[in-house]
Scaffold this motif. Structure first.
Motif, short mmCIF file in Angstrom:
data_model
loop_
_atom_site.label_atom_id
_atom_site.label_comp_id
_atom_site.label_asym_id
_atom_site.label_seq_id
_atom_site.Cartn_x
_atom_site.Cartn_y
_atom_site.Cartn_z
N ALA A 67 -0.72 -19.26 15.54
CA ALA A 67 -0.14 -20.31 16.39
C ALA A 67 -1.16 -21.44 16.46
CB ALA A 67 0.13 -19.76 17.78
N HIS A 68 -0.71 -22.63 16.85
CA HIS A 68 -1.69 -23.69 17.04
C HIS A 68 -1.89 -23.96 18.53
CE1 HIS A 68 1.13 -27.10 17.84
NE2 HIS A 68 1.90 -26.59 16.88
N MET A 69 -3.10 -24.40 18.87
CA MET A 69 -3.46 -24.58 20.27
C MET A 69 -3.31 -26.03 20.73
SD MET A 69 -7.00 -22.39 20.32
CE MET A 69 -7.69 -23.22 18.90
N CYS A 98 7.19 -26.03 24.37
CA CYS A 98 7.84 -25.44 23.21
C CYS A 98 6.89 -25.45 22.00
CB CYS A 98 9.08 -26.25 22.90
SG CYS A 98 10.48 -25.23 22.55
N ASP A 99 6.21 -26.55 21.82
CA ASP A 99 5.38 -26.77 20.61
C ASP A 99 3.91 -26.81 21.01
OD1 ASP A 99 4.48 -27.41 18.11
OD2 ASP A 99 5.22 -29.45 18.13
N MET A 100 3.19 -25.68 21.07
CA MET A 100 3.78 -24.37 21.02
C MET A 100 3.03 -23.41 21.92
SD MET A 100 2.61 -23.07 17.17
CE MET A 100 3.03 -21.37 17.44
N GLU A 129 -3.48 -28.75 14.31
CA GLU A 129 -2.19 -28.69 13.61
C GLU A 129 -1.45 -30.02 13.71
OE1 GLU A 129 1.84 -27.64 12.29
OE2 GLU A 129 1.29 -28.63 14.15
N GLU A 130 -1.58 -30.68 14.85
CA GLU A 130 -0.91 -31.98 15.03
C GLU A 130 -1.69 -33.10 14.33
OE1 GLU A 130 1.95 -31.86 16.03
OE2 GLU A 130 2.18 -30.26 17.51
N GLY A 131 -2.85 -32.76 13.76
CA GLY A 131 -3.62 -33.71 12.97
C GLY A 131 -3.37 -33.45 11.50
N SER A 156 4.82 -18.71 15.29
CA SER A 156 5.81 -18.85 16.37
C SER A 156 6.05 -20.30 16.78
CB SER A 156 5.36 -18.02 17.57
OG SER A 156 3.99 -18.29 17.86
N GLU A 157 6.12 -21.19 15.80
CA GLU A 157 6.51 -22.58 16.08
C GLU A 157 7.95 -22.56 16.59
OE1 GLU A 157 5.14 -25.57 15.93
OE2 GLU A 157 3.68 -25.70 14.31
N PRO A 158 8.33 -23.55 17.41
CA PRO A 158 9.69 -23.54 17.94
C PRO A 158 10.72 -23.78 16.83
CG PRO A 158 8.60 -25.62 18.45
CD PRO A 158 7.55 -24.72 17.85
ZN LIG Z 1 3.88 -27.26 16.42
#
Ligand SMILES: [Zn+2]
Length: 361
Positions: A67-69, A98-100, A129-131, A156-158
Motif C-alpha cells: 500500500a502507499h502511505m 479511500c486513496d489509500m 506513490e503520488e509522486g 489495496s488501492e481503491p
Molecule cells: Zn493511490
C-alpha cells in the motif's frame, strides 16, 4: 488483531501529504513490529522511508501486501476536516480515506492477523506513490537484491471492490522548438517558434494509437506550453510538455519516433527536439496480470468482474515482474475535496482478503 475501521481513522489523522511520509512510516513501523520477525524503514532519500516487514510464519506461498502511505495535497473544496476522519451516513471523510488509508489499514490488520500463520507474508508500505513512485522503485530494487519473488502481490488501492488486473503505462515528452528572433514588425525575417509549436500541437491528433484487447487505447494530453518573448521580437523558443498513456504492444522509443516523424513531415523551419522528460524512476510501463491459479481464486472470492486501470501507479512496477492483483474499497472523490470511504466496504474488502489468505495457509 488491529481493527481496520479504527485504523483507517487513526491513519487519516496522521498527515502524510506527498513528501512528508516520515511520521506515518514510524507510526506503521511501531504498529507492526510486534507481529514481525524483521521490520525495516528503508531510506528513499530526503528523510522519507518505506516500511518493509516480514511475518513470523513460514509456508509454501509468498504473498506481498503493498500500500502507499502518501496522499495528494489538500484541495480547496473540503467541507469536512480533511484530517478529522469524521463519520457521516456510513462514510468516513478525510484526505486519503479511500486513496489509500483504508487500504493501508486493511493490510496492517490483515498482516497482524496472518503474520503467525503458515505463509511467507511480507508487508510493505511505500512513500512517493503520488509522486514518481520512487518508494516502490527502491523497494523493488531491494526485493531483487534479496531474491524475493512473491507468488502474488496484493495492492489495496481503491477499485470500488473490483478486481483490477492491469493498467496502461505512461511516458512524458518535452518538445523543444527553436526558431530565430527578428524584429516583431518584420516577422518574415525570423522563425516564430510559437507558430511552429502551434502546428506541432495539430499533429498530435493524427498520431497512431494502437488498441490492446484488455487495456484499450492509448491517449495523449499536452500538459504545458511555454515560451515567447517579452519584447517586440519574434519568439525564438517554445516548449511543449506532452503526456502519452500507452498500451502493451507499443514501446516508449517507438512512440517518440512516431512524434519525431510526424513533426518532420510538417517541414517546419524551426529546429525541433523530442526528448523524454528526465526523472529518477523510469516511466511506468503497461502490464496485464495473466490469469493463474491464485488470480482465479481471488476473483472467485471477490465475485467481481475484471477491470483495467487507465492510469499508472506503483502497481505498474510490481505488475511488470509478478502476478499483481489490485483490489480495494468503495468510496469517492479521491484526489479532490470531500474524499470518503464507505465503512461497510472496509469490512467487506478486509473479508475478501482474509478469505483469500485463509486459502493459502
Ligand atoms: Zn493511490
Amino acid at each position: 488483531m488491529l481493527h481496520p475501521v479504527e485504523l483507517t481513522r487513526e491513519l487519516i489523522r496522521q498527515q502524510s501529504v506527498l513528501g512528508s511520509e516520515h511520521a506515518i512510516a514510524k507510526q506503521i513501523h511501531n504498529l507492526i513490529s510486534p507481529y514481525s520477525s524483521k521490520v525495516y524503514l528503508e531510506d528513499i532519500g530526503d528523510g522519507r522511508e518505506n516500511v518493509i516487514a516480514f511475518g513470523k510464519g513460514k509456508g509454501r506461498r509468498t504473498v506481498l501486501l503493498n500500500a502507499h502511505m502518501d496522499t495528494v495535497e489538500v484541495m480547496n473544496n473540503w467541507i469536512h476536516n480533511p484530517f478529522g476522519a469524521e463519520e457521516e451516513d456510513g462514510k468516513i471523510y478525510g484526505l486519503g480515506a479511500c486513496d489509500m488509508k483504508s487500504g493501508l489499514a486493511i493490510f496492517i490488520s490483515l498482516y497482524s492477523a496472518f503474520s503467525q500463520q503458515d505463509l511467507n507474508l511480507i508487508f510493505t508500505a511505500c512513500a512517493d506513490e503520488e509522486g514518481d513512485s520512487l518508494g516502490a522503485y527502491t523497494l523493488i530494487q531491494y526485493m531483487r537484491e534479496k531474491n524475493i519473488n512473491p507468488d502474488v502481490v496484493l495492492i489495496s488501492e481503491p477499485t470500488n471492490e473490483r478486481v483490477m488486473l492491469g493498467a496502461r503505462g505512461r511516458v512524458v515528452f518535452e518538445i523543444e522548438v527553436k526558431g530565430r528572433s527578428a524584429h516583431g514588425a518584420r516577422p518574415h525575417l525570423g522563425i516564430n517558434a510559437i507558430m511552429d509549436a502551434g502546428k506541432i500541437l495539430g499533429v498530435f491528433e493524427k498520431l497512431p494509437l494502437p488498441e490492446h484487447d484488455k487495456l484499450g487505447i492509448g491517449s495523449f494530453c499536452p500538459l504545458k506550453i511555454s515560451g515567447g518573448s517579452s519584447s517586440l521580437s519574434v519568439p525564438e523558443e517554445c516548449r511543449i510538455i506532452l503526456d502519452r498513456h500507452y498500451v502493451l504492444g507499443e514501446t516508449q522509443e517507438g512512440i517518440r519516433m512516431d512524434i519525431v516523424k510526424a513533426i518532420e513531415a510538417l517541414g517546419l523551419r524551426s529546429s525541433v527536439r523530442v526528448e523524454f522528460v528526465k526523472r529518477k524512476v523510469p516511466f511506468l510501463k503497461p502490464y496485464v496480470c495473466e490469469e493463474n491459479e491464485l488470480v482465479s481464486m481471488f476473483r472467485e472470492i471477490a465475485s467481481s468482474d475484471v477491470t483495467y486501470g487507465q492510469s499508472v501507479g506503483d502497481f505498474n512496477l510490481f505488475g511488470e515482474l509478478w502476478p499483481t492483483i489490485v483490489y480495494g474499497c468503495k468510496g469517492g472523490n479521491w484526489h479532490s475535496g470531500e474524499e470518503f470511504v464507505e465503512i461497510n466496504s472496509i469490512s467487506h474488502t478486509y473479508d475478501t482478503y482474509s478469505r483469500f489468505l485463509s486459502m493459502l495457509v
